[in-house]
Design a protein around this motif. Structure first.
Motif, PDB file in Angstrom:
ATOM      1  N   GLU A  14      47.069  95.653  17.943  1.00  0.00           N
ATOM      2  CA  GLU A  14      47.249  96.883  17.472  1.00  0.00           C
ATOM      3  C   GLU A  14      45.936  97.700  17.846  1.00  0.00           C
ATOM      4  O   GLU A  14      44.852  97.418  17.259  1.00  0.00           O
ATOM      5  CB  GLU A  14      47.270  96.905  15.907  1.00  0.00           C
ATOM      6  N   HIS A 112      53.355  93.151  19.270  1.00  0.00           N
ATOM      7  CA  HIS A 112      53.231  94.255  18.425  1.00  0.00           C
ATOM      8  C   HIS A 112      53.602  95.663  18.366  1.00  0.00           C
ATOM      9  O   HIS A 112      54.479  96.034  17.592  1.00  0.00           O
ATOM     10  CB  HIS A 112      51.553  94.539  18.154  1.00  0.00           C
ATOM     11  N   ASP A 146      55.826  94.642  15.101  1.00  0.00           N
ATOM     12  CA  ASP A 146      55.227  95.186  13.819  1.00  0.00           C
ATOM     13  C   ASP A 146      55.927  96.459  13.414  1.00  0.00           C
ATOM     14  O   ASP A 146      56.518  97.321  14.135  1.00  0.00           O
ATOM     15  CB  ASP A 146      53.964  95.325  14.044  1.00  0.00           C
ATOM     16  N   HIS A 148      54.367  99.018  12.683  1.00  0.00           N
ATOM     17  CA  HIS A 148      53.717 100.105  13.328  1.00  0.00           C
ATOM     18  C   HIS A 148      53.654 100.299  14.899  1.00  0.00           C
ATOM     19  O   HIS A 148      52.734 101.010  15.399  1.00  0.00           O
ATOM     20  CB  HIS A 148      52.189  99.645  12.858  1.00  0.00           C
ATOM     21  N   HIS A 170      53.249  93.926   5.156  1.00  0.00           N
ATOM     22  CA  HIS A 170      54.263  93.243   5.970  1.00  0.00           C
ATOM     23  C   HIS A 170      54.425  91.828   5.283  1.00  0.00           C
ATOM     24  O   HIS A 170      53.678  90.550   5.550  1.00  0.00           O
ATOM     25  CB  HIS A 170      53.470  92.820   7.202  1.00  0.00           C
TER      26      HIS A 170
HETATM   27 ZN   LIG Z   1      51.485  96.625  10.858  1.00  0.00          ZN
END
Ligand SMILES: [Zn+2]
Length: 503
Positions: A14, A112, A146, A148, A170
């Protein structure tokens, strides 16, 4: 297909493009909250029982009789842009492993969705391009992501299907891996590509307003399973990772299935719900001094700790982890029975280990990037507890994984303000970040945690109140505080916010 042969791998990062520290190859080799790079068969043992997507995919795949070929998995703590040599080296190993795996029915990747590498704004799209170059355009490639992710159309077009976490904190990372296996299985049964739909939202949502434990994300995520059924295999929502100055930052909706009209309709339903919820997002940040004052007012009544989050210095979102803003506020207010974890400070941890337990040391805490995190804070402190930083997480987000924070220590400043310092950056999303250093979180009046939302999972049951402090850090949470230069035209700066580039 009864026993599909599937190459599996993972490469997660991330990327916070504001973070002053670039992410280098060594960061992917250093274990922290998650394991370091793991290759081949060792993946089966290393990830068993962990709340990590590839673990859930392996469990579901093995239960269904799939023949899994593990290639490599790696992740690094969120930080700045991934250096090109690191990205090329790891992607190269992953692709070479897939290419050498022989005849395959599919590939599964644990990615991710918000990785930015030198030259690649959507690094996941580039990983898929290189995988596609090796396996061709038609082999099913399933991806878990993810919540995000900041995903581009190129990513959507290169992935055969994708499943995305539905909780923040999460709690369902392994569950999403298992769901990805079932989605891939349905795709393999179909024998040709899914009908697919993809939508991007036109406003950014601050990290501190994204918790799925609170409105409006609780209802937005709760609607997803209800949209699935005959003709619609999956509908998912990546809500976006704002501290990334790239054109595809923001929320996007993914839908897959067999019925084209139903798949398009499901994606539209989620987008409509997001637009309707625009007025419901709330920013909970208080100035750090106000958060501390309010926590001290609360704590006069006794009965359990007040948790103060320090979201803007959350290393789990690319904060450096050594901002001193909240520590300064605790010191200035004379806070007692307060504990802060974890401040990333290898020098202070080293000084504590050199001195030994029970010894008073003079150290200057934090502040390695004073522009983004404030100046370092000189203190005299007693070394209460030394640790090698290896301990097991026990909470619902990281439980099943082992922490490796390097040489670490609990320092006591004055009578009862304790600061845990560590040598490897690590978000505090788990009570073990206190208990491993001799601190009983239930006995403290104030717990200061460097985390944005993940801490909720383990601390909400303990906390009598939760506050969010606005202290300096490399993870600015209000969208208006993020110095964007490269968002796509028309993107709006937060719920109800002005368009990017206006004025
Ligand atoms: Zn996340």
């Amino acid at each position: 297909m009864r026993h599909p042969r599937i190459a599996i791998g993972g490469f997660q990062h991330e990327t916070n493009t504001i973070c002053p520290m670039p992410t280098v190859w060594e960061d992917f080799q250093t274990p922290g909250a998650w394991p370091a790079q793991t290759n081949g068969e060792a993946i089966f043992d290393t990830f068993a029982g962990a709340n990590i997507p590839i673990a859930g995919f392996i469990e579901a795949g093995r239960a269904a009789g799939a023949d899994l070929v593990p290639i490599l998995w790696t992740a690094a703590e969120p930080a700045g842009i991934v250096r090109r040599d690191a990205f090329d080296r790891i992607t190269g190993e992953l692709v070479a492993g897939i290419a050498a795996a022989g005849t395959l029915d599919a590939v599964y990747l644990d990615l991710h969705g918000a990785m930015v590498a030198d030259g690649y704004d959507d690094a996941e799209a580039e990983i898929l391009a290189r995988v596609r170059a090796a396996v061709g355009p038609d082999l099913p490639v399933a991806v878990s992501l993810d919540l995000h992710g900041n995903l581009s159309r190129a990513f959507f077009e290169r992935a055969s299907c994708a499943a995305i976490y539905r909780t923040y904190p999460h709690l369902d990372m392994a569950g999403t891996g298992a769901r990805t296996y079932r989605l891939l299985d349905r795709l393999l049964m179909r024998g040709r590509p899914f009908e697919r739909a993809w939508r991007q939202l036109d406003y950014l949502i601050p990290l501190t307003a994204q918790a799925t434990t609170h409105p409006p994300c609780d209802t937005l995520y709760a609607m997803l399973p209800g949209l699935e059924g005959p003709g619609v295999a999956s509908v998912d929502l990546a809500i976006g990772f704002p501290p990334a100055d790239v054109p595809d930052t923001g929320a996007s909706v993914f839908a897959y299935g067999e019925d084209r009209a139903a798949v398009e309709g499901a994606a539209d339903a989620v987008l409509s719900a997001l637009l309707a919820a625009e007025g419901d997002f709330r920013d909970p940040l208080l100035p750090a001094s106000e958060a501390v004052a309010e926590a001290m007012r609360f704590s006069r009544d006794g009965a359990g700790p007040v948790v103060i989050a320090d979201p803007q210095d959350n290393p789990g979102a690319g904060g450096v982890g050594d901002s001193t803003g909240l520590l300064r506020a605790l010191l200035d207010a004379g806070a007692r029975n307060a504990a802060l974890s974890m401040l990333w400070d290898p020098a202070a941890a080293g000084a504590a280990h050199a001195a030994g337990e029970g010894v008073e040391v003079a150290v200057s805490l934090g502040g390695s990037h004073p522009d983004s995190g404030g100046p370092s804070v000189p203190v005299r402190a007693t070394v209460e507890r030394l640790s090698d930083g290896v301990f097991d997480f026990t909470g619902p987000v990281y439980g099943g994984s082992t922490a490796r924070t390097g040489p670490s220590a609990c320092l006591r400043i004055g009578e009862s303000l304790r600061v845990v310092v560590g040598s490897v950056r690590c978000q505090n999303a788990d009570r073990a970040m206190f208990t491993a250093f001799g601190i009983d979180p239930a006995a403290e009046a104030i717990l200061a945690v460097k985390s944005t939302v993940h801490f909720f999972g383990d601390y909400a049951p303990l906390a009598r109140a939760v506050l969010f402090a606005k202290a300096p850090g490399a993870n600015p949470c209000p969208i208006g505080d993020i110095p964007y230069t490269r968002l796509r035209p028309g993107m709006r700066l937060g719920p109800g916010g002005p368009p990017f580039g206006a004025g």
